[in-house]
Design a protein around this motif. Structure first.
Motif, PDB file in Angstrom:
ATOM      1  N   SER A 256       0.825  -1.215   0.000  1.00 18.87           N
ATOM      2  CA  SER A 256       0.000   0.000   0.000  1.00 18.87           C
ATOM      3  C   SER A 256       0.852   1.256   0.000  1.00 18.87           C
ATOM      4  CB  SER A 256      -0.925  -0.003   1.220  1.00 18.87           C
ATOM      5  OG  SER A 256      -1.875  -1.044   1.143  1.00 18.87           O
ATOM      6  N   LEU A 257       2.005   1.194   0.672  1.00 23.07           N
ATOM      7  CA  LEU A 257       2.869   2.368   0.740  1.00 23.07           C
ATOM      8  C   LEU A 257       3.364   2.784  -0.635  1.00 23.07           C
ATOM      9  CD1 LEU A 257       5.031   1.693   3.936  1.00 23.07           C
ATOM     10  CD2 LEU A 257       3.070   3.220   3.671  1.00 23.07           C
ATOM     11  N   LYS A 258       3.510   1.836  -1.539  1.00 18.46           N
ATOM     12  CA  LYS A 258       3.969   2.168  -2.887  1.00 18.46           C
ATOM     13  C   LYS A 258       2.927   2.979  -3.653  1.00 18.46           C
ATOM     14  CE  LYS A 258       7.332  -1.506  -3.693  1.00 18.46           C
ATOM     15  NZ  LYS A 258       7.799  -2.551  -4.644  1.00 18.46           N
ATOM     16  N   LEU A 259       1.684   2.886  -3.221  1.00 12.80           N
ATOM     17  CA  LEU A 259       0.609   3.622  -3.885  1.00 12.80           C
ATOM     18  C   LEU A 259       0.227   4.888  -3.133  1.00 12.80           C
ATOM     19  CD1 LEU A 259      -1.687   0.573  -4.777  1.00 12.80           C
ATOM     20  CD2 LEU A 259      -0.070   1.752  -6.275  1.00 12.80           C
ATOM     21  N   ASN A 260       0.693   4.992  -1.890  1.00 11.42           N
ATOM     22  CA  ASN A 260       0.334   6.137  -1.058  1.00 11.42           C
ATOM     23  C   ASN A 260       1.277   7.312  -1.337  1.00 11.42           C
ATOM     24  OD1 ASN A 260       0.712   7.814   1.589  1.00 11.42           O
ATOM     25  ND2 ASN A 260      -1.251   6.784   1.819  1.00 11.42           N
ATOM     26  N   THR A 261       0.715   8.515  -1.431  1.00 12.37           N
ATOM     27  CA  THR A 261       1.528   9.700  -1.733  1.00 12.37           C
ATOM     28  C   THR A 261       1.385  10.794  -0.678  1.00 12.37           C
ATOM     29  OG1 THR A 261      -0.281  10.607  -3.081  1.00 12.37           O
ATOM     30  CG2 THR A 261       1.397   9.297  -4.220  1.00 12.37           C
ATOM     31  N   SER A 262       0.798  10.483   0.466  1.00 16.01           N
ATOM     32  CA  SER A 262       0.574  11.526   1.476  1.00 16.01           C
ATOM     33  C   SER A 262       1.252  11.245   2.814  1.00 16.01           C
ATOM     34  CB  SER A 262      -0.932  11.713   1.714  1.00 16.01           C
ATOM     35  OG  SER A 262      -1.512  10.534   2.232  1.00 16.01           O
ATOM     36  N   LEU A 263       1.438   9.977   3.174  1.00 18.93           N
ATOM     37  CA  LEU A 263       1.941   9.623   4.506  1.00 18.93           C
ATOM     38  C   LEU A 263       3.364  10.129   4.708  1.00 18.93           C
ATOM     39  CD1 LEU A 263       0.636   8.073   6.855  1.00 18.93           C
ATOM     40  CD2 LEU A 263       1.941   6.070   6.156  1.00 18.93           C
ATOM     41  N   ARG A 264       3.595  10.772   5.859  1.00 19.60           N
ATOM     42  CA  ARG A 264       4.917  11.303   6.198  1.00 19.60           C
ATOM     43  C   ARG A 264       5.550  10.567   7.381  1.00 19.60           C
ATOM     44  NH1 ARG A 264       3.714  13.188   2.061  1.00 19.60           N
ATOM     45  NH2 ARG A 264       3.842  15.346   1.313  1.00 19.60           N
ATOM     46  N   GLN A 265       4.726  10.164   8.336  1.00 23.38           N
ATOM     47  CA  GLN A 265       5.252   9.510   9.541  1.00 23.38           C
ATOM     48  C   GLN A 265       4.457   8.237   9.813  1.00 23.38           C
ATOM     49  OE1 GLN A 265       5.584  12.160  12.935  1.00 23.38           O
ATOM     50  NE2 GLN A 265       5.980  13.930  11.607  1.00 23.38           N
ATOM     51  N   LEU A 266       5.173   7.149  10.116  1.00 20.33           N
ATOM     52  CA  LEU A 266       4.536   5.856  10.380  1.00 20.33           C
ATOM     53  C   LEU A 266       5.232   5.181  11.554  1.00 20.33           C
ATOM     54  CD1 LEU A 266       2.635   3.499   9.622  1.00 20.33           C
ATOM     55  CD2 LEU A 266       4.390   2.733   8.010  1.00 20.33           C
ATOM     56  N   SER A 267       4.460   4.825  12.574  1.00 11.81           N
ATOM     57  CA  SER A 267       5.015   4.121  13.735  1.00 11.81           C
ATOM     58  C   SER A 267       4.453   2.710  13.812  1.00 11.81           C
ATOM     59  CB  SER A 267       4.697   4.881  15.033  1.00 11.81           C
ATOM     60  OG  SER A 267       5.183   4.154  16.158  1.00 11.81           O
ATOM     61  N   LEU A 268       5.360   1.729  13.766  1.00 11.04           N
ATOM     62  CA  LEU A 268       5.007   0.314  13.913  1.00 11.04           C
ATOM     63  C   LEU A 268       5.758  -0.286  15.094  1.00 11.04           C
ATOM     64  CD1 LEU A 268       5.173  -0.699  10.135  1.00 11.04           C
ATOM     65  CD2 LEU A 268       3.121  -0.206  11.474  1.00 11.04           C
ATOM     66  N   ARG A 269       6.123   0.546  16.027  1.00  8.81           N
ATOM     67  CA  ARG A 269       6.878   0.102  17.201  1.00  8.81           C
ATOM     68  C   ARG A 269       6.077  -0.921  18.006  1.00  8.81           C
ATOM     69  NH1 ARG A 269      10.638   2.142  21.186  1.00  8.81           N
ATOM     70  NH2 ARG A 269      11.248   3.801  19.742  1.00  8.81           N
ATOM     71  N   SER A 270       6.784  -1.884  18.571  1.00 10.80           N
ATOM     72  CA  SER A 270       6.189  -2.881  19.480  1.00 10.80           C
ATOM     73  C   SER A 270       5.045  -3.653  18.834  1.00 10.80           C
ATOM     74  CB  SER A 270       5.703  -2.207  20.774  1.00 10.80           C
ATOM     75  OG  SER A 270       6.765  -1.566  21.447  1.00 10.80           O
ATOM     76  N   ASN A 271       5.341  -4.285  17.682  1.00 11.52           N
ATOM     77  CA  ASN A 271       4.401  -5.200  17.055  1.00 11.52           C
ATOM     78  C   ASN A 271       5.031  -6.590  17.000  1.00 11.52           C
ATOM     79  OD1 ASN A 271       1.722  -4.026  15.850  1.00 11.52           O
ATOM     80  ND2 ASN A 271       3.220  -2.380  15.656  1.00 11.52           N
ATOM     81  N   SER A 272       4.626  -7.418  16.037  1.00 13.88           N
ATOM     82  CA  SER A 272       5.068  -8.815  16.046  1.00 13.88           C
ATOM     83  C   SER A 272       5.688  -9.266  14.723  1.00 13.88           C
ATOM     84  CB  SER A 272       3.876  -9.737  16.376  1.00 13.88           C
ATOM     85  OG  SER A 272       3.268  -9.366  17.588  1.00 13.88           O
ATOM     86  N   PHE A 273       6.139  -8.335  13.901  1.00 12.56           N
ATOM     87  CA  PHE A 273       6.704  -8.752  12.623  1.00 12.56           C
ATOM     88  C   PHE A 273       8.218  -8.951  12.723  1.00 12.56           C
ATOM     89  CE2 PHE A 273       6.548  -4.124  12.556  1.00 12.56           C
ATOM     90  CZ  PHE A 273       7.779  -3.750  12.041  1.00 12.56           C
ATOM     91  N   SER A 274       8.753  -9.678  11.748  1.00 13.31           N
ATOM     92  CA  SER A 274      10.158 -10.066  11.763  1.00 13.31           C
ATOM     93  C   SER A 274      10.903  -9.443  10.585  1.00 13.31           C
ATOM     94  CB  SER A 274      10.272 -11.589  11.701  1.00 13.31           C
ATOM     95  OG  SER A 274       9.789 -12.071  10.450  1.00 13.31           O
ATOM     96  N   THR A 275      12.046 -10.023  10.262  1.00 10.72           N
ATOM     97  CA  THR A 275      12.883  -9.524   9.171  1.00 10.72           C
ATOM     98  C   THR A 275      12.143  -9.528   7.843  1.00 10.72           C
ATOM     99  OG1 THR A 275      14.816 -10.414  10.332  1.00 10.72           O
ATOM    100  CG2 THR A 275      15.113  -9.825   8.016  1.00 10.72           C
ATOM    101  N   ILE A 276      11.232 -10.484   7.647  1.00 10.82           N
ATOM    102  CA  ILE A 276      10.483 -10.565   6.388  1.00 10.82           C
ATOM    103  C   ILE A 276       9.671  -9.283   6.174  1.00 10.82           C
ATOM    104  CG2 ILE A 276       8.666 -11.810   5.160  1.00 10.82           C
ATOM    105  CD1 ILE A 276       9.550 -14.333   6.625  1.00 10.82           C
ATOM    106  N   GLY A 277       8.945  -8.880   7.198  1.00 15.40           N
ATOM    107  CA  GLY A 277       8.157  -7.657   7.088  1.00 15.40           C
ATOM    108  C   GLY A 277       9.034  -6.431   6.926  1.00 15.40           C
ATOM    109  N   ALA A 278      10.167  -6.400   7.646  1.00 18.72           N
ATOM    110  CA  ALA A 278      11.080  -5.258   7.552  1.00 18.72           C
ATOM    111  C   ALA A 278      11.669  -5.143   6.149  1.00 18.72           C
ATOM    112  CB  ALA A 278      12.193  -5.395   8.585  1.00 18.72           C
ATOM    113  N   LEU A 279      11.993  -6.278   5.520  1.00 21.33           N
ATOM    114  CA  LEU A 279      12.535  -6.258   4.164  1.00 21.33           C
ATOM    115  C   LEU A 279      11.506  -5.693   3.178  1.00 21.33           C
ATOM    116  CD1 LEU A 279      14.699  -6.956   2.090  1.00 21.33           C
ATOM    117  CD2 LEU A 279      13.766  -9.290   1.994  1.00 21.33           C
TER     118      LEU A 279
END
Length: 441
Positions: A256-279
């Motif tokens: 979705s981020l590849k299609l989004n043109t407005s978001l400036r700040q995104l916080s995903l702190r303290s969730n459950s994703f791993s290196t796959i999601g980060a990549l």
């Protein structure tokens, strides 16, 4: 300083506060009636001189000490826009679910005051704080004002115990609301069912710029929320920290981020994703597979918080590395320019592949409109294409490449008169330092 001291003392003295409200020499910006020294009788007495004081901008009301007489005075000010033009209204100690029997009057008073905001023309910020879990009737009252109020811009419902049912009611109203720009639903047990409604509202809403969903018990239901980002054009700040978003959800978020043109700040702190999601997030910011994937990346996010997940410090650094282009560039055009430059400077194969694009007429017709379509400023577009031609094509084929580039753009957007100020006039060398040497950025 003396006035500030008097104002601070008045916050705990009903008599002094009434005297200040009646004074023509001193002006008050904020009236806070929450201290325990203010009884219901005191509040009733304070509200009378408050109605004639036009300097008040912020009002704090303890709802557990507001009776029907006080409520009628307050609703006269809010509904009929009589008295001071409040800009912020803070309602604390609202009735909770624990008051099931005995406090029907308190719920009626709370609903009366909130509902009176439908026609209010002044209040821009509404902050609600309950004693415990907010009574289920209150979200309905909040939703009702969102359908009609056109002035309210900020709604803070943090820690109100709003369930999926309450979130659904509020979301339905937000779908058609055109004034709210800031919404805080943090620390509410909205859950997956409730967040689906919020996601749907976000698809339809075009004014919300800041949305806080920290600690709202989101897991797989977050998919509906992140998919909404592909359609939303107004959101600039999104906080989804302290939830349970896994790699599946974060992977869809990256798309979705590849299609989004407005978001400036995104916080995903303290969730459950791993290196796959980060990549996946990293590739959403910069994907050097080819020039087209570089152009298709997100160029607007400037802050990304992925700490306190199942990630090493090296992984976090690698994911945030592409942000240097987004954050340090002045415009989206400049960000695209720097990413394309980095792509061309990474390896000789990238140069060769780009040269092949120019030699393949079909590919040129497909690729260059995307390059030029991403650049709105004609001057920036000129020296971008000129750099691409200069650095990736041999001297003999360079004029043909520029000719193709010009034909791929409209005459009004790409004119031979639109030259980069940094370019030499008579040669084919562009002297834009940040583009030629990306390592200096």
């Amino acid at each position: 300083m003396a006035d500030e001291a008097i104002t601070e003392e008045a916050s705990s003295s009903p008599d002094l506060l009434m005297e200040l409200l009646s004074s023509e020499e001193l002006t008050l910006d904020t009236v806070d009636l929450r201290p325990s020294t203010f009884t219901t009788s005191d509040i009733r007495n304070v509200l009378l001189p408050l109605m004639t004081n036009l300097s008040i901008r912020v009002l704090y009301l303890p709802m557990d000490r507001i009776d029907l007489v006080c409520a009628k005075t307050i609703t006269m000010m809010t509904m009929k826009n009589v008295g001071p033009p409040f800009e912020e209204l803070h309602l604390s100690n609202l009735p909770s679910e624990e008051h099931t029997d005995s406090e029907p009057t308190s719920r009626k008073i709370a609903s009366m005051i909130i509902s009176s905001l439908k026609q209010n023309k002044h209040i821009k910020k509404l902050h609600i704080t309950p004693q415990a879990v907010l009574h289920q009737s209150i979200p309905s009252s909040i939703a009702s004002i969102l359908y009609d109020n056109t002035v309210l811009t900020s709604l803070n419902l943090r820690g109100c115990g709003i369930s999926h049912a309450g979130a659904t009611k509020i979301s339905c109203a937000l779908a058609s609301n055109a004034s709210i720009t800031v919404l805080d639903l943090s620390n509410n047990p909205i859950g997956n069912a409730g967040i689906c409604s919020v996601g749907l509202a976000l698809e339809l809403n075009s004014t919300i710029q800041k949305l806080k969903l920290s600690g709202t018990n989101i897991s797989q239901g977050g998919e509906a929320m992140v998919e909404a980002l592909a359609l939303n054009k107004s959101l600039e700040v999104l906080d989804m920290s302290r939830n349970s978003l896994d790699d599946v959800v974060v992977t869809k978020l990256a798309r979705s981020l590849k299609l989004n043109t407005s978001l400036r700040q995104l916080s995903l702190r303290s969730n459950s994703f791993s290196t796959i999601g980060a990549l996946c997030l990293s590739l959403a910011l910069y994907d050097p597979k080819n020039l087209q994937t570089v152009l298709d990346c997100n160029h607007t996010i400037q802050f990304l918080d992925i700490d306190s997940n199942q990630l090493s410090s090296e992984c976090i650094m690698h994911t945030n590395k592409p942000l240097r282009w987004n954050a340090l560039s002045g415009t989206e055009n400049e960000t695209i320019r720097k990413k394309v430059s980095a792509f061309l400077l990474e390896s000789e194969s990238n140069y060769l592949s780009f040269r092949d694009y120019f030699e393949d007429t079909t590919t040129v017709q497909h690729l260059l409109p995307n390059v030029l379509g991403s650049i709105k400023n004609s001057t920036v577009m000129y020296y971008l294409v000129k750099n691409l031609a200069v650095h990736s094509i041999t001297a003999t084929s360079r004029p043909d490449a520029l000719s193709v580039a010009k034909k791929s753009s409209s005459d009004s957007m790409f004119s031979t008169d639109d030259k980069c100020n940094e370019c030499a006039k008579d040669d084919n060398t562009c002297a834009v330092p940040e583009f030629v040497n990306v390592n200096n950025n």
